[in-house]
Enzyme design. Structure first.
Site, mmCIF file in Angstrom:
data_model
loop_
_atom_site.group_PDB
_atom_site.id
_atom_site.type_symbol
_atom_site.label_atom_id
_atom_site.label_comp_id
_atom_site.label_asym_id
_atom_site.label_seq_id
_atom_site.Cartn_x
_atom_site.Cartn_y
_atom_site.Cartn_z
ATOM 1 N N HIS A 269 20.390 38.160 35.530
ATOM 2 C CA HIS A 269 20.524 36.709 35.359
ATOM 3 C C HIS A 269 20.249 36.313 33.908
ATOM 4 O O HIS A 269 21.014 35.566 33.291
ATOM 5 C CB HIS A 269 19.514 35.980 36.252
ATOM 6 C CG HIS A 269 19.843 35.978 37.708
ATOM 7 N ND1 HIS A 269 21.073 35.628 38.211
ATOM 8 C CD2 HIS A 269 19.065 36.256 38.801
ATOM 9 C CE1 HIS A 269 21.046 35.690 39.534
ATOM 10 N NE2 HIS A 269 19.846 36.081 39.914
ATOM 11 N N HIS B 162 17.662 42.802 38.923
ATOM 12 C CA HIS B 162 18.300 41.580 39.421
ATOM 13 C C HIS B 162 18.002 40.394 38.502
ATOM 14 O O HIS B 162 18.913 39.679 38.068
ATOM 15 C CB HIS B 162 17.791 41.296 40.837
ATOM 16 C CG HIS B 162 18.349 40.061 41.464
ATOM 17 N ND1 HIS B 162 19.366 40.101 42.387
ATOM 18 C CD2 HIS B 162 18.042 38.745 41.299
ATOM 19 C CE1 HIS B 162 19.661 38.859 42.763
ATOM 20 N NE2 HIS B 162 18.860 38.022 42.116
ATOM 21 N N GLU B 163 16.724 40.185 38.199
ATOM 22 C CA GLU B 163 16.347 39.047 37.363
ATOM 23 C C GLU B 163 16.791 39.250 35.910
ATOM 24 O O GLU B 163 17.191 38.296 35.241
ATOM 25 C CB GLU B 163 14.838 38.803 37.441
ATOM 26 C CG GLU B 163 14.331 38.450 38.831
ATOM 27 C CD GLU B 163 15.002 37.211 39.410
ATOM 28 O OE1 GLU B 163 15.401 36.317 38.637
ATOM 29 O OE2 GLU B 163 15.129 37.147 40.648
#
Length: 203
Positions: free
Chosen positions: A32, A28-29
């Site tokens: 980004h 997820h990170e």
């Protein structure tokens, strides 16, 4: 319920869930950071965040909260919106939930491949559930979550208000209270999305 409650009762389940959470939060990170980097903002790269190394993404307090309360968070990826513009900021914010939704779809597909393997199905089911939760949860349009940044990019005037609220020291407590009070509707949405993922892949 936090993971610590599971540790003594079922250490194997604890390990599987913990690893699935670390993997899913890391992806997820990373999503980004990778999208920001590709769109011309070098800020995540300078902070060493364009990596799948979980140690670069996990937050000590967020991880502790996850173990104790069953809810936690990773370290937010630093970006410079001035390098991204309105739509760049939108796609960076959306990249995290999108990555979890894609992981959920891939996991559901793997569940079809390993349909006869009970252990594999159990592990993949955990990964699927975690990624659906992360995707749905982060799309909630309230401060501190990706949904608020997506909404802020779509409605810049509202985005400024959300950013100001997020900067307040009490914002975390208010968000936690909202999530607790809205856990029923949020749970229903999560169940609906998971059903959609499973139907789409044909699990």
């Amino acid at each position: 319920m936090g993971l610590l409650n599971l540790l003594s009762a079922n250490p194997v389940a604890f390990l599987i869930i913990a690893l699935a959470l670390v993997f899913s939060l890391t992806v997820h990170e990373f999503a980004h950071a990778w999208v920001a980097d590709r769109l011309g903002d070098s800020t995540p790269r300078r902070y060493g965040r364009v990596t799948l190394n979980p140690l670069k993404h996990l937050d000590p307090f967020g991880t502790l909260l996850l173990l104790i309360a069953g809810f936690g968070f990773a370290r937010p990826v630093p970006i410079n919106p001035n390098n991204l513009g309105r739509w760049g900021t939108f796609w960076v914010a959306a990249a995290g939930p999108i990555s979890n939704l894609l992981l959920a779809l891939i996991t559901a597909l793997l569940m079809r491949v390993f349909a006869g393997n009970g252990l594999a199905i159990s592990i993949l089911g955990i990964v699927l559930g975690i990624n659906v939760v992360l995707a749905v949860f982060n799309l909630i349009p309230i401060p501190l979550l990706d949904g608020s940044r997506i909404l802020g990019a779509l409605v810049p005037s509202l985005g400024r208000s959300l950013a100001q609220f997020e900067a307040q020291p009490f914002s975390f407590l208010i968000v936690m209270a909202f999530i607790y009070l809205a856990r029923g509707p949020i749970g229903n949405i999560i169940a609906s999305v998971q059903n959609w993922v499973e139907r789409t892949v044909g699990v």
